[in-house]
Enzyme design. Structure first.
Site, PDB file in Angstrom:
ATOM      1  N   ARG A   1       0.811  -1.220   0.000  1.00 37.93           N
ATOM      2  CA  ARG A   1       0.000   0.000   0.000  1.00 37.93           C
ATOM      3  C   ARG A   1       0.842   1.268   0.000  1.00 37.93           C
ATOM      4  O   ARG A   1       0.370   2.327  -0.410  1.00 37.93           O
ATOM      5  CB  ARG A   1      -1.008  -0.029   1.143  1.00 37.93           C
TER       6      ARG A   1
ATOM      7  N   GLU B   1       7.442 -10.544  15.758  1.00 32.47           N
ATOM      8  CA  GLU B   1       7.030 -11.100  17.042  1.00 32.47           C
ATOM      9  C   GLU B   1       7.333 -12.593  17.102  1.00 32.47           C
ATOM     10  O   GLU B   1       7.809 -13.096  18.112  1.00 32.47           O
ATOM     11  CB  GLU B   1       5.527 -10.848  17.234  1.00 32.47           C
TER      12      GLU B   1
END
Length: 172
Positions: free
Chosen positions: A58, A95
Site C-alpha cells: 500500500r 514477534e
C-alpha cells in the site's frame, strides 16, 4: 475535509480483537484521495527529496502518485524474492520469527535524499527495517509519511529522530 470520515473500520480483521483501518474507501472517493495526495505533497516537497520510497504494497499507492505529482523518482521496498536483478536485503525480527525486505541494488545512490511512505504506521517494525535498509544503501532519509498512525502502538518511537507525518491518528 476530514479524511478520517473516509476510513472504514473493520472489526475482527484479520483476526478476532483487531480493528482494521481500511483505506479502500478513501481510495474510492476521488476528492478525499486527491486531498490526501495534496496534503502529503505539501509536507514532502519541503524535504526536497530525490526519490520517494514506497513500502510494499500500500505504500506504492502513495509513493507513485506523489512522485509523479512532485516530479521525482519512485522506488519500491519489497518482500524478499519479489524484485528482479541484484538486490540489497535486510532481515529483521518479527514477534514470531523474521522477515526480509529488499531494494534493487541500483535503486538508490549514496547520499540521495529519500522520503519513506506507507499507508499505516502501527508498531513501527517494518518502517524501522525499511529505514535501516535505506541507510545501509547510503540514503539520507529525510522524513516518513503515512496516511494513518496508530499512536497507541508507539511505532514512532522506533524511528529515532526522523520526522514523521501522519494525516490521521487514532489514540486507541
Amino acid at each position: 475535509m476530514n479524511l478520517k470520515d473516509h476510513i472504514r473500520e473493520v472489526p475482527d480483521y484479520p483476526k478476532p480483537g483487531i480493528l482494521f483501518y481500511d483505506i479502500s474507501t478513501l481510495l474510492a472517493h476521488a476528492e478525499a484521495w486527491h486531498e490526501t495526495i495534496e496534503q502529503l505533497a505539501l509536507v514532502i516537497e519541503k524535504e526536497k527529496p530525490d526519490v520517494l520510497a514506497g513500502i510494499e504494497s500500500r505504500g506504492f499507492l502513495l509513493a507513485a502518485p506523489l512522485a509523479m505529482r512532485l516530479g521525482m523518482g519512485f522506488m519500491m521496498i519489497r518482500k524478499k524474492g519479489k524484485l528482479p536483478g541484484k538486490t540489497i536485503p535486510y532481515t529483521y525480527d518479527l514477534e514470531y520469527g523474521t522477515d526480509t525486505i529488499e531494494i534493487q541494488e541500483d535503486a538508490i545512490k549514496p547520499g540521495q535524499r529519500v522520503v519513506m511512505l506507507d499507508d499505516l504506521l502501527a508498531t513501527g517494525g517494518t518502517m524501522e527495517a525499511a529505514v535501516a535498509l535505506m541507510k545501509q544503501a547510503g540514503a539520507d532519509v529525510r522524513r516518513i509519511a503515512c496516511i494513518i498512525e496508530l499512536n497507541f502502538l508507539k511505532g514512532r518511537e522506533k524511528l529515532g529522530d526522523i520526522p514523521v507525518t501522519s494525516l490521521i491518528q487514532y489514540d486507541d
